[in-house]
Scaffold this motif. Sequence first.
Motif, PDB file in Angstrom:
ATOM      1  N   SER A   1       0.830  -1.204   0.000  1.00 15.96           N
ATOM      2  CA  SER A   1       0.000   0.000   0.000  1.00 15.96           C
ATOM      3  C   SER A   1       0.869   1.260   0.000  1.00 15.96           C
ATOM      4  CB  SER A   1      -0.925  -0.002   1.213  1.00 15.96           C
ATOM      5  OG  SER A   1      -1.685   1.179   1.285  1.00 15.96           O
ATOM      6  N   LEU A   2       1.923   1.232   0.805  1.00 10.83           N
ATOM      7  CA  LEU A   2       2.830   2.375   0.886  1.00 10.83           C
ATOM      8  C   LEU A   2       3.511   2.626  -0.451  1.00 10.83           C
ATOM      9  CD1 LEU A   2       4.282   4.424   2.830  1.00 10.83           C
ATOM     10  CD2 LEU A   2       6.043   2.682   3.086  1.00 10.83           C
ATOM     11  N   LEU A   3       4.027   1.558  -1.071  1.00 10.68           N
ATOM     12  CA  LEU A   3       4.735   1.706  -2.337  1.00 10.68           C
ATOM     13  C   LEU A   3       3.797   2.118  -3.460  1.00 10.68           C
ATOM     14  CD1 LEU A   3       7.154  -1.358  -2.145  1.00 10.68           C
ATOM     15  CD2 LEU A   3       7.707   1.052  -1.778  1.00 10.68           C
ATOM     16  N   ASP A   4       2.551   1.656  -3.411  1.00 15.30           N
ATOM     17  CA  ASP A   4       1.579   2.056  -4.424  1.00 15.30           C
ATOM     18  C   ASP A   4       1.292   3.552  -4.336  1.00 15.30           C
ATOM     19  OD1 ASP A   4      -0.465   1.375  -6.508  1.00 15.30           O
ATOM     20  OD2 ASP A   4      -1.826   2.137  -4.961  1.00 15.30           O
ATOM     21  N   ALA A   5       1.120   4.062  -3.117  1.00 17.62           N
ATOM     22  CA  ALA A   5       0.877   5.497  -2.934  1.00 17.62           C
ATOM     23  C   ALA A   5       2.080   6.306  -3.407  1.00 17.62           C
ATOM     24  CB  ALA A   5       0.577   5.794  -1.471  1.00 17.62           C
ATOM     25  N   PHE A   6       3.265   5.810  -3.101  1.00 18.52           N
ATOM     26  CA  PHE A   6       4.503   6.444  -3.556  1.00 18.52           C
ATOM     27  C   PHE A   6       4.544   6.510  -5.079  1.00 18.52           C
ATOM     28  CE2 PHE A   6       8.701   5.740  -5.320  1.00 18.52           C
ATOM     29  CZ  PHE A   6       9.504   6.681  -4.699  1.00 18.52           C
ATOM     30  N   ASN A   7       4.264   5.389  -5.750  1.00 13.95           N
ATOM     31  CA  ASN A   7       4.328   5.318  -7.203  1.00 13.95           C
ATOM     32  C   ASN A   7       3.313   6.236  -7.868  1.00 13.95           C
ATOM     33  OD1 ASN A   7       6.456   3.484  -7.491  1.00 13.95           O
ATOM     34  ND2 ASN A   7       5.100   1.716  -7.243  1.00 13.95           N
ATOM     35  N   GLN A   8       2.142   6.355  -7.271  1.00 17.12           N
ATOM     36  CA  GLN A   8       1.104   7.196  -7.864  1.00 17.12           C
ATOM     37  C   GLN A   8       1.514   8.662  -7.896  1.00 17.12           C
ATOM     38  OE1 GLN A   8      -1.618   6.227  -9.484  1.00 17.12           O
ATOM     39  NE2 GLN A   8      -0.945   4.134  -9.101  1.00 17.12           N
ATOM     40  N   GLU A   9       2.443   9.050  -7.034  1.00 12.64           N
ATOM     41  CA  GLU A   9       2.917  10.422  -7.035  1.00 12.64           C
ATOM     42  C   GLU A   9       4.226  10.593  -7.804  1.00 12.64           C
ATOM     43  OE1 GLU A   9       2.855  12.764  -3.484  1.00 12.64           O
ATOM     44  OE2 GLU A   9       1.323  11.518  -2.546  1.00 12.64           O
TER      45      GLU A   9
ATOM     46  N   LEU B   1       5.936  17.093  -2.614  1.00  9.27           N
ATOM     47  CA  LEU B   1       6.569  18.322  -2.128  1.00  9.27           C
ATOM     48  C   LEU B   1       7.824  18.072  -1.294  1.00  9.27           C
ATOM     49  CD1 LEU B   1       3.549  20.683  -1.348  1.00  9.27           C
ATOM     50  CD2 LEU B   1       5.326  20.980  -3.084  1.00  9.27           C
ATOM     51  N   PRO B   2       7.857  17.058  -0.403  1.00 12.02           N
ATOM     52  CA  PRO B   2       9.113  16.790   0.312  1.00 12.02           C
ATOM     53  C   PRO B   2      10.273  16.474  -0.625  1.00 12.02           C
ATOM     54  CG  PRO B   2       7.301  15.698   1.419  1.00 12.02           C
ATOM     55  CD  PRO B   2       6.752  16.231   0.135  1.00 12.02           C
ATOM     56  N   ASN B   3      10.014  15.730  -1.704  1.00 10.65           N
ATOM     57  CA  ASN B   3      11.073  15.424  -2.664  1.00 10.65           C
ATOM     58  C   ASN B   3      11.496  16.666  -3.433  1.00 10.65           C
ATOM     59  OD1 ASN B   3      11.866  12.347  -3.319  1.00 10.65           O
ATOM     60  ND2 ASN B   3       9.848  12.438  -2.370  1.00 10.65           N
ATOM     61  N   LEU B   4      10.543  17.514  -3.780  1.00  9.56           N
ATOM     62  CA  LEU B   4      10.878  18.742  -4.491  1.00  9.56           C
ATOM     63  C   LEU B   4      11.680  19.682  -3.599  1.00  9.56           C
ATOM     64  CD1 LEU B   4      10.556  20.350  -7.100  1.00  9.56           C
ATOM     65  CD2 LEU B   4       8.410  21.278  -6.174  1.00  9.56           C
ATOM     66  N   ALA B   5      11.288  19.761  -2.326  1.00  9.36           N
ATOM     67  CA  ALA B   5      12.027  20.619  -1.385  1.00  9.36           C
ATOM     68  C   ALA B   5      13.455  20.126  -1.204  1.00  9.36           C
ATOM     69  CB  ALA B   5      11.303  20.653  -0.035  1.00  9.36           C
ATOM     70  N   LEU B   6      13.636  18.817  -1.098  1.00 16.17           N
ATOM     71  CA  LEU B   6      14.977  18.247  -0.984  1.00 16.17           C
ATOM     72  C   LEU B   6      15.795  18.553  -2.232  1.00 16.17           C
ATOM     73  CD1 LEU B   6      16.974  16.405   0.612  1.00 16.17           C
ATOM     74  CD2 LEU B   6      16.022  14.490  -0.704  1.00 16.17           C
ATOM     75  N   ALA B   7      15.160  18.422  -3.401  1.00 18.75           N
ATOM     76  CA  ALA B   7      15.857  18.688  -4.660  1.00 18.75           C
ATOM     77  C   ALA B   7      16.311  20.137  -4.739  1.00 18.75           C
ATOM     78  CB  ALA B   7      14.945  18.354  -5.836  1.00 18.75           C
TER      79      ALA B   7
ATOM     80  N   ASP C   1      -0.564  28.167  -3.710  1.00 17.72           N
ATOM     81  CA  ASP C   1      -1.885  27.590  -3.415  1.00 17.72           C
ATOM     82  C   ASP C   1      -1.964  26.131  -3.847  1.00 17.72           C
ATOM     83  OD1 ASP C   1      -2.750  30.053  -2.399  1.00 17.72           O
ATOM     84  OD2 ASP C   1      -3.379  30.741  -4.385  1.00 17.72           O
ATOM     85  N   GLY C   2      -0.871  25.413  -3.645  1.00 26.18           N
ATOM     86  CA  GLY C   2      -0.856  23.980  -3.947  1.00 26.18           C
ATOM     87  C   GLY C   2      -0.654  23.635  -5.405  1.00 26.18           C
ATOM     88  N   PHE C   3      -0.441  24.639  -6.262  1.00 22.33           N
ATOM     89  CA  PHE C   3      -0.249  24.367  -7.693  1.00 22.33           C
ATOM     90  C   PHE C   3       1.217  24.554  -8.051  1.00 22.33           C
ATOM     91  CE2 PHE C   3      -0.315  25.044 -12.259  1.00 22.33           C
ATOM     92  CZ  PHE C   3      -1.285  24.155 -12.691  1.00 22.33           C
ATOM     93  N   LEU C   4       1.819  23.505  -8.627  1.00 20.76           N
ATOM     94  CA  LEU C   4       3.210  23.546  -9.070  1.00 20.76           C
ATOM     95  C   LEU C   4       3.241  24.028 -10.518  1.00 20.76           C
ATOM     96  CD1 LEU C   4       6.246  22.916  -8.682  1.00 20.76           C
ATOM     97  CD2 LEU C   4       5.743  20.568  -9.408  1.00 20.76           C
ATOM     98  N   SER C   5       3.850  25.208 -10.737  1.00 20.63           N
ATOM     99  CA  SER C   5       3.842  25.833 -12.066  1.00 20.63           C
ATOM    100  C   SER C   5       5.212  25.751 -12.718  1.00 20.63           C
ATOM    101  CB  SER C   5       3.453  27.311 -11.952  1.00 20.63           C
ATOM    102  OG  SER C   5       2.166  27.452 -11.387  1.00 20.63           O
ATOM    103  N   LYS C   6       5.198  25.712 -14.058  1.00 20.33           N
ATOM    104  CA  LYS C   6       6.431  25.787 -14.834  1.00 20.33           C
ATOM    105  C   LYS C   6       6.255  26.851 -15.913  1.00 20.33           C
ATOM    106  CE  LYS C   6       5.101  21.708 -17.631  1.00 20.33           C
ATOM    107  NZ  LYS C   6       5.557  20.370 -18.089  1.00 20.33           N
ATOM    108  N   PRO C   7       7.305  27.602 -16.188  1.00 16.67           N
ATOM    109  CA  PRO C   7       7.188  28.708 -17.142  1.00 16.67           C
ATOM    110  C   PRO C   7       7.233  28.279 -18.604  1.00 16.67           C
ATOM    111  CG  PRO C   7       9.408  28.631 -16.266  1.00 16.67           C
ATOM    112  CD  PRO C   7       8.628  27.596 -15.528  1.00 16.67           C
TER     113      PRO C   7
END
Length: 346
Positions: free
Chosen positions: A66-74, A103-109, A165-171
């Motif tokens: 269940s944990l790995l499935d949730a991880f993969n979906q993101e 978001l935790p992975n993006l913040a680490l990156a 507001d929770g939206f990840l934008s790219k230019p």
Amino acid sequence: MKKLSLIPVLLLFTLLLGTCDRAPESVIDAVRELPTQTLTGEAMGTYYRILYLGEEVPGLVPQIDSLLDAFNQELSAWVPGSTLNQFNESERGVDLSGQVHFLPNLALARSISAHTEGAYDPTVAPLVKYWGFGGGERRTSASIDSAEVARLTRLVGVDKLTVQDGFLSKPHPDIELDLNASAKGYGVDLLAELLEANGRDHYLIDVGGEFRAGGDKNGRPWRVAIRAPEEDVEIISQAGTLPLADGQGIATSGNYLNYYRVEGEIFSHTINPRTGYVERNALLSASVLAPDCATADAYATACMVLGPEAALELINDTPELEAYFLVGGEDGVLKTVVSTGLEGID
């Protein structure tokens, strides 16, 4: 794409665990030997192998799945419709509302990209594909379109992304993310948290060669092997072993695992985000130890880009990190280089 042979890796892992350094008998006598439980399966496009001490935890495997499935979906680049793929395929970005892991992975990156001055950057994804990795098609010619490499390099920069507001934008619609350099280690950390939540604090987790240890192995440290950076071998050999402290993660990056040849040229999966080109330098293998596996994973990638001298300086200047490098010499002799904190470690 060259695939890792899992059976030899598991054999090396198993043999290593069976030959760990023994503690003095007085220490062993003082410790009650706990039984070792072993779980294996598939995760993140590779294998997982979990050892934990104590009685078997009922229902643990479904929790892992269940944990790995949730991880993969993101975070998986290989799951259609994952949040990562939605972002990469979008024109403007993606809504991250309700997302737990992205978001935790993006913040680490962002943090590691800044600390390595761009040697690690997850927006390198279009370049990774251009060179035939990360889902891209292998090149059929050694000739390079330098103008296209330059165009794709201008897309690189995790600082170009914004979250509001929770939206990840790219230019630019062609900007894509490749979080694989930290996501596998992050998955290892999630499994560690799951084991600890189930009362199992002594464990060794291996996901495709990325490790994290908890506690110890009945009074002895958990130890992991460092694979020798040999290309095109059927039998894997080890260059050395390292002990892991409680909670410590280790990740290894090396071009010997993922490469191909075209017209006499070698194309490897380490792409320098700052130049846009394949990076092949004297650093053949970089193993980084950190307080968590996600951090170790990302820094190992950065070290391969930096090369042995700059990478060693980076590690020695970062107190929470240690590293074990395998460096190729002009005479073909493999040299081991370790950070200050690993000097004298047996």
